[in-house]
Design an enzyme around this catalytic site. Structure first.
Site, PDB file in Angstrom:
ATOM      1  N   THR B 314       0.847  -1.208   0.000  1.00  0.00           N
ATOM      2  CA  THR B 314       0.000   0.000   0.000  1.00  0.00           C
ATOM      3  C   THR B 314       0.877   1.251   0.000  1.00  0.00           C
ATOM      4  O   THR B 314       0.627   2.208  -0.746  1.00  0.00           O
ATOM      5  CB  THR B 314      -0.927   0.014   1.226  1.00  0.00           C
ATOM      6  N   GLY B 315       1.896   1.226   0.847  1.00  0.00           N
ATOM      7  CA  GLY B 315       2.804   2.376   0.895  1.00  0.00           C
ATOM      8  C   GLY B 315       3.480   2.589  -0.441  1.00  0.00           C
ATOM      9  O   GLY B 315       3.487   3.708  -0.974  1.00  0.00           O
ATOM     10  N   TRP B 317       2.555   1.582  -3.360  1.00  0.00           N
ATOM     11  CA  TRP B 317       1.596   1.934  -4.411  1.00  0.00           C
ATOM     12  C   TRP B 317       1.415   3.454  -4.459  1.00  0.00           C
ATOM     13  O   TRP B 317       1.275   4.047  -5.527  1.00  0.00           O
ATOM     14  CB  TRP B 317       0.237   1.264  -4.132  1.00  0.00           C
ATOM     15  N   HIS B 318       1.449   4.082  -3.272  1.00  0.00           N
ATOM     16  CA  HIS B 318       1.233   5.531  -3.235  1.00  0.00           C
ATOM     17  C   HIS B 318       2.422   6.307  -3.778  1.00  0.00           C
ATOM     18  O   HIS B 318       2.270   7.440  -4.235  1.00  0.00           O
ATOM     19  CB  HIS B 318       0.921   5.980  -1.806  1.00  0.00           C
ATOM     20  N   GLY B 319       3.601   5.732  -3.699  1.00  0.00           N
ATOM     21  CA  GLY B 319       4.753   6.460  -4.233  1.00  0.00           C
ATOM     22  C   GLY B 319       6.033   5.682  -4.038  1.00  0.00           C
ATOM     23  O   GLY B 319       6.152   4.866  -3.126  1.00  0.00           O
TER      24      GLY B 319
END
Lengths: 397, 473
Positions: B314-315, B317-319
């Site tokens: 998730t982390g 995926w955000h950047g």
């Protein structure tokens, strides 16, 4: 009622969405400049394969559309009024209304005091070289530093806003010391105005320039200073001038950014000579019939600081045909404009350069060509550390 | 193309609406074709050089789906191959720079190519993978028409920032749907509200956040808190505003999109926050990563590993930065703690204290998310905890409170379900026979939406106000 409201809402929305492109298509060619922003409006971008491929076409079209939206100026004016009067923001369009003066909003980022001396020494070095060059043929060089309006009125800023105090005190002080160390005769008008009690009337409350009274005080100080250096020049005394307050509204730079919505009664002032010194004027090499004060055609039309000498020119020459008097060269920013209306009367020929615009030859070459007896550099203090423009005074031969 | 641009609002949008609704409703393929063409133009507006990534993803996903028809041999291999062919461009465009940067930090000295990230690649890649997984599982049939699958992938309202749509929800509507006046009216109003959230609130508060995060040695305790809270609000209004616009447009075209936010700042725990924030992403990770890994129906150790894996992804995926990795791990730690350590104690706390607990943790989390580096995140968090280089308070902090006073005042209730409270009260009064309440319920939101559209347009125009001071000297 529900159905009616839904249909009415959708119709209104669609009408709004269509009205903007229709209005733009009809009126976009009318305006090419944004008067209050003092800039040209974006031109319709060229549609090229490269622009489509890289996406610059989209960005350029957005700029063009934003600039040419119908009613843009009216909407922005209304928005400015709402921000000022309704929402009461401390800063609107980059302008701070500080009691009875308008000041620019300043970033909180500022140099430390100890950073200024080496920068000042670097800035003063070319002036020192120019000074030696002028002295080598017997001329006199004097630099005149004039506080900008925001520096003059810096104590008016609300406590929570940045006033760039370090720049105004440590920065200006370091610059004056560095100029002295470089052997340049530096006339600090901030100190001169302080000695006169910092009269409010010297500066415009709406513009980044001084008022004509401030310019006249600077003129007196400059001539007194040149007298100390041995130049016996005729001076326009207060009695020689008729200080006239113009009836026209004064659209100054700060209020201009507020769409002239800040209530005020300030008027521009001219100092008309009772016994005028006649002159022949050339602007950028062309004979010019512009007077010292370029006034609007009617009293209701607004004036700007450009009324003094008609604004900035790369080169202006004023000949008074009095060969017994010395010749002068003045270079600097627009603070020279108001001074020129007075200083020319003390010289035979006065040449004025704005090095931000003049590029026919270097300043050294220009001075070498005309060898003026007196060379004056006039700059406001916010330009001391910017480099370029009127700081671009020396290049080694 | 940004929704909050003149070109979109007063060029693209009226054009697509006219072309779409001028085609008879019975000619569904024609209307879908209009949406697809405009969606591709919408994407290419940012530069046609970005379009091949989207085209590749559409083609691979469509072909992969056809090869995943139940009963065919080698479906598992086809699924993994098609998923990999979708994920590889994402990995290349988004993470190559990060990977090479880290390898170079170890002294390898590799040349890092300049890679332009195609907008929305994280979103359309996840939609592609979800489609492939659903076809593979047999929960949706494969789409035979490339144009329909392309429209699912590229539908302009949700192309750049979601919500992440499942083909099972979207696909059937491409064949049969009804565009109605009530839906169009509600959707258009929601679009206007979303635009206002973005332009009037998020962009203004973003100025305060940007200043605080760039303050350096000027940072004070007050400015750090103002900046972090401003960013917390900015992010919500920016993202939920975009989602409102996307959902509103979807409704206008008869293609409802899933909700993405449920007043996340009402949460009373980190877990609840993630059930309210970016819900379609949470569901995606739950259905396509967490549950396939075993979810929580496994040993505690395995569950912890699953949580860690999901939040690390998730982390990332955000950047592609260590700050995002740290942010993902931060939530992995919080959710693990709430599950196994302090969850019981949290349940026994008064609701208001739980709310404060959640808001503080969310706020600290967003500092990690926003910071340019772990060092900067550390500086901001230290300042918030009292160790600020500039002391306790500064004029700069006061300025950002005063300059955006109206935004602060409006942002707090706007992040709460105040609108719902007002409407439920009005509805009750309307049912009791109040004509005023009836008129307010019917006309109020629409008039407000028109006003907000006008104000947002003026703000968009005023953001182009620029004067060149030096021109005047």
């Amino acid at each position: 009622m529900e159905k009616f409201s839904q249909r009415a809402f959708l119709l209104c929305l669609l009408a709004a969405l269509l009205a903007v492109p229709a209005g733009t298509a009809l009126w976009s060619r009318k305006d090419t400049a944004a008067y209050y922003e003092n800039r040209s409006l974006a031109e319709f971008p060229a549609v090229t394969a490269e622009a489509l491929w890289t996406g610059t076409l989209g960005a350029d079209l957005e700029s063009w559309y934003s600039d040419h939206a119908p009613g843009r100026t009216t909407l922005l004016k209304a928005d400015t009024a709402a921000q000022m009067n309704l929402l009461r923001r401390p800063s609107v369009n980059g302008v701070v209304s500080a009691g009875d003066v308008l000041l620019p909003f300043l970033s909180y980022e500022e140099r430390e005091a100890e950073e200024y001396p080496p920068l000042a020494a670097e800035a003063a070095e070319p002036f020192g070289k120019l000074n030696s060059f002028i002295q080598s043929y017997g001329g006199t060089f004097c630099c005149v530093g004039i506080p900008e309006q925001r520096v003059y009125f810096r104590d008016r800023y609300p406590d929570y806003l940045s006033r760039h105090e370090t720049e105004a005190s440590a920065g200006d002080g370091a610059y004056a010391r560095a100029m002295a160390e470089a052997g340049v005769d530096f006339l600090d008008m901030a100190a001169a105005y302080d000695a006169q009690g910092r009269p409010e009337a010297y500066y415009s409350s709406l513009d980044h320039h001084y008022h004509y009274y401030g310019a006249y005080a600077a003129y007196r100080c400059i001539l007194d200073h040149l007298a100390e250096a041995g130049w016996d020049l005729p001076m326009l005394e207060e009695g020689d001038l008729d200080f006239q307050e113009l009836p026209n509204p004064y659209i100054a730079s700060r209020n201009r950014k507020l769409y002239n919505l800040w209530p005020n009664a300030e008027r521009a002032v001219t100092g008309v000579q009772r016994d005028p010194v006649p002159f022949t004027r050339y602007d950028n090499g062309e004979l010019s019939d512009r007077p010292l004060f370029v006034l609007p055609e009617a009293d209701y039309l607004p004036t700007t600081y450009n009324l003094y000498m008609g604004g900035d020119f790369a080169e202006t020459v004023l000949e008074t045909n009095r060969p017994d008097l010395p010749d002068a060269l003045i270079f600097g920013d627009s603070f020279t404009n108001a001074l020129e209306t007075l200083l020319y009367a003390s010289f035979n020929e006065t040449r004025v350069l704005d090095l931000r615009h003049y590029d026919a030859m270097s300043l050294r070459e220009y001075i070498g060509l005309y060898r003026p007896d007196v060379v004056l550099c006039v700059q406001n203090d916010t330009f001391y550390y910017l480099g370029g423009g009127n700081n671009n005074v020396w290049e080694d031969p | 193309m940004a929704f909050s641009s003149m070109a979109f609002l007063f060029g693209f949008l009226p054009a697509v609406l006219l072309c779409y609704f001028l085609i008879p409703a019975r000619w569904r393929a024609g209307r879908n074709g209009v949406l697809l063409l405009f969606s591709l133009a919408f994407y290419a507006w940012g530069g046609a050089r970005l379009a091949p990534a989207l085209a590749w993803s559409c083609l691979v996903t469509w072909a992969g789906g056809l090869l995943l028809i139940p009963g065919r041999r080698g479906r598992r291999a086809v699924f993994w191959l098609a998923a990999a062919l979708n994920l590889l461009p994402l990995l290349y465009f988004k993470y190559t720079g990060f990977l090479l940067g880290n390898l170079n930090a170890l002294g390898l000295g590799l040349a890092a190519p300049e890679i332009l990230l195609p907008a929305g690649i994280s979103f359309f890649t996840f939609q592609a993978v979800s489609y492939l997984a659903d076809v593979y599982r047999g929960t949706v049939p494969p789409e035979r028409h490339l144009s329909r699958l392309a429209l699912y992938m590229a539908f302009f309202p949700q192309l750049l920032q979601g919500p992440i749509v499942r083909y099972g929800d979207f696909g059937p509507l491409l064949a049969e749907r009804r565009e109605t006046v009530p839906d169009a009216s509600a959707g258009a109003a929601r679009f206007c509200f979303g635009l206002a959230k973005k332009v009037l609130l998020a962009d203004a508060l973003g100025n305060a956040a940007n200043a605080a995060f760039a303050a350096g040695d000027r940072l004070t305790v007050g400015l750090a808190w103002i900046g972090s809270i401003a960013y917390t609000l900015q992010l919500y209004f920016d993202f939920s505003g975009y989602t409102d616009m996307a959902l509103g447009l979807g409704r206008v075209f008869g293609l409802p999109l899933p909700e993405n936010f449920d007043y996340p700042y009402l949460a009373r725990s980190a877990g609840e926050f993630w059930r309210r924030w970016h819900m379609t992403l949470s569901r995606w990770f739950r259905d396509y990563v967490y549950i396939p890994l075993g979810g929580n129906r496994c040993s505690r150790r395995r569950h912890l590993w699953n949580l860690l894996a999901v939040w690390l992804l998730t982390g990332l995926w955000h950047g592609a930065a260590w700050t995002f990795v740290a942010w993902g791990l931060y939530y992995a730690a919080l959710l693990t703690g709430e599950k196994y350590l302090w969850g019981g104690a949290l349940e026994r706390m008064p609701p208001s204290l739980r709310h404060v607990y959640a808001l503080l943790l969310i706020n600290f989390g967003w500092v990690l998310f926003r910071a340019g580096s772990l060092g900067q995140a550390g500086e901001i968090i230290s300042a918030m905890l009292g160790f600020a280089p500039g002391g306790l308070w500064s004029g700069e902090a006061e300025y950002f409170l005063r300059q955006y006073a109206w935004e602060w005042v409006i942002a707090v209730p706007a992040a709460l379900p105040v609108k719902e409270w007002i409407f439920s009260r009005l509805e009750r009064r309307r049912e009791a026979g109040s004509r005023g309440a009836a008129a307010l319920t019917i006309f109020g939101p629409k008039l407000l939406a028109l006003c907000l559209l006008g104000l947002s347009t003026v703000r968009l125009l005023s953001s182009t106000f620029r004067s060149f001071l030096y021109f005047q000297f």
